[in-house]
Design a protein around this motif. Structure first.
Motif, PDB file in Angstrom:
ATOM      1  N   GLY A  35       0.819  -1.200   0.000  1.00  0.00           N
ATOM      2  CA  GLY A  35       0.000   0.000   0.000  1.00  0.00           C
ATOM      3  C   GLY A  35       0.853   1.249   0.000  1.00  0.00           C
ATOM      4  O   GLY A  35       1.969   1.266   0.516  1.00  0.00           O
ATOM      5  N   SER A  49      -3.468   4.145  -2.144  1.00  0.00           N
ATOM      6  CA  SER A  49      -3.746   3.071  -3.089  1.00  0.00           C
ATOM      7  C   SER A  49      -3.059   1.806  -2.609  1.00  0.00           C
ATOM      8  O   SER A  49      -2.001   1.870  -1.993  1.00  0.00           O
ATOM      9  CB  SER A  49      -3.222   3.449  -4.480  1.00  0.00           C
ATOM     10  N   CYS A  50      -3.666   0.664  -2.908  1.00  0.00           N
ATOM     11  CA  CYS A  50      -3.097  -0.609  -2.506  1.00  0.00           C
ATOM     12  C   CYS A  50      -3.222  -1.620  -3.641  1.00  0.00           C
ATOM     13  O   CYS A  50      -4.116  -1.500  -4.492  1.00  0.00           O
ATOM     14  CB  CYS A  50      -3.779  -1.134  -1.247  1.00  0.00           C
ATOM     15  N   THR A  58      -6.655  -4.045  -7.075  1.00  0.00           N
ATOM     16  CA  THR A  58      -6.152  -2.743  -6.659  1.00  0.00           C
ATOM     17  C   THR A  58      -7.309  -1.915  -6.111  1.00  0.00           C
ATOM     18  O   THR A  58      -8.476  -2.175  -6.431  1.00  0.00           O
ATOM     19  CB  THR A  58      -5.515  -1.973  -7.822  1.00  0.00           C
ATOM     20  N   ASN A  59      -6.987  -0.962  -5.288  1.00  0.00           N
ATOM     21  CA  ASN A  59      -7.994   0.019  -4.920  1.00  0.00           C
ATOM     22  C   ASN A  59      -7.346   1.378  -4.749  1.00  0.00           C
ATOM     23  O   ASN A  59      -6.129   1.493  -4.610  1.00  0.00           O
ATOM     24  CB  ASN A  59      -8.801  -0.406  -3.691  1.00  0.00           C
ATOM     25  N   TYR A  60      -8.190   2.390  -4.805  1.00  0.00           N
ATOM     26  CA  TYR A  60      -7.716   3.772  -4.757  1.00  0.00           C
ATOM     27  C   TYR A  60      -8.628   4.581  -3.857  1.00  0.00           C
ATOM     28  O   TYR A  60      -9.845   4.400  -3.841  1.00  0.00           O
ATOM     29  CB  TYR A  60      -7.728   4.394  -6.163  1.00  0.00           C
ATOM     30  N   ARG A  65      -8.580   8.731  -7.251  1.00  0.00           N
ATOM     31  CA  ARG A  65      -9.146   7.868  -8.280  1.00  0.00           C
ATOM     32  C   ARG A  65      -9.215   8.634  -9.589  1.00  0.00           C
ATOM     33  O   ARG A  65      -9.702   9.759  -9.671  1.00  0.00           O
ATOM     34  CB  ARG A  65     -10.523   7.383  -7.862  1.00  0.00           C
ATOM     35  N   SER A  69      -2.230   5.440 -10.666  1.00  0.00           N
ATOM     36  CA  SER A  69      -2.210   4.058 -11.119  1.00  0.00           C
ATOM     37  C   SER A  69      -1.125   3.316 -10.344  1.00  0.00           C
ATOM     38  O   SER A  69       0.024   3.740 -10.321  1.00  0.00           O
ATOM     39  CB  SER A  69      -1.917   3.987 -12.613  1.00  0.00           C
ATOM     40  N   ILE A  70      -1.536   2.230  -9.705  1.00  0.00           N
ATOM     41  CA  ILE A  70      -0.575   1.435  -8.952  1.00  0.00           C
ATOM     42  C   ILE A  70      -0.290   0.152  -9.723  1.00  0.00           C
ATOM     43  O   ILE A  70      -1.184  -0.437 -10.340  1.00  0.00           O
ATOM     44  CB  ILE A  70      -1.099   1.130  -7.528  1.00  0.00           C
ATOM     45  N   LEU A  83       3.702   3.721  -7.906  1.00  0.00           N
ATOM     46  CA  LEU A  83       2.486   4.533  -7.888  1.00  0.00           C
ATOM     47  C   LEU A  83       2.728   5.729  -8.793  1.00  0.00           C
ATOM     48  O   LEU A  83       3.564   6.583  -8.496  1.00  0.00           O
ATOM     49  CB  LEU A  83       2.166   5.009  -6.475  1.00  0.00           C
ATOM     50  N   CYS A 109      -5.871  -2.540   2.904  1.00  0.00           N
ATOM     51  CA  CYS A 109      -5.419  -1.179   2.677  1.00  0.00           C
ATOM     52  C   CYS A 109      -5.690  -0.335   3.911  1.00  0.00           C
ATOM     53  O   CYS A 109      -6.143   0.795   3.795  1.00  0.00           O
ATOM     54  CB  CYS A 109      -6.109  -0.589   1.444  1.00  0.00           C
TER      55      CYS A 109
END
Length: 127
Positions: A35, A49-50, A58-60, A65, A69-70, A83, A109
């Motif tokens: 993360g 983000s993770c 992935t999440n943001y 958002r 971009s991870i 990231l 996260c």
């Protein structure tokens, strides 16, 4: 000794872009969710983000958002998590930390769930 090293921070003008990288030493990141978190002066640390151990999930945070971009590359000897952030705003100014949770196949996260933390890299966005 287990260490995470975050790099790529710096001073950028509003609207600009940065790529933050996180590498590990002393252990392999392949089995860990990673993360990115940030902490601005006077504020609590928050998740940005993770990404899951294999990059499939992935999440943001809502505030990045569409602007971030991870990704991760587990193929190298030292897995790297990147990231990429664009359209940076002054309110993105903070110390950015990478952290690892695991070994795990799930995505977490939450700051309290991370097992290892890097020292952070400063991101400053000027208006």
């Amino acid at each position: 000794e287990v260490q995470l090293q975050a790099s790529g921070g710096g001073l950028v003008q509003a609207g600009g872009s940065l790529r933050l990288s996180c590498v590990a030493s002393g252990f392999t990141l392949d089995d860990y969710a990673i993360g990115w978190f940030r902490q601005a002066p006077g504020k609590e640390r928050e998740a940005v983000s993770c990404i899951s151990y294999n990059g499939a999930i992935t999440n943001y945070a809502s505030f990045v958002r569409g602007r971030a971009s991870i990704s991760r590359d587990n193929a190298k000897n030292a897995a790297t998590v990147t990231l990429a952030m664009n359209s940076l705003k002054p309110e993105d100014t903070a110390v950015y930390y990478c952290a690892a949770a695991g070994p795990t196949t799930s995505l977490t996260c939450r700051t309290e769930s991370m097992n290892y933390w890097g020292e952070g890299t400063q991101v400053t966005v000027s208006s």
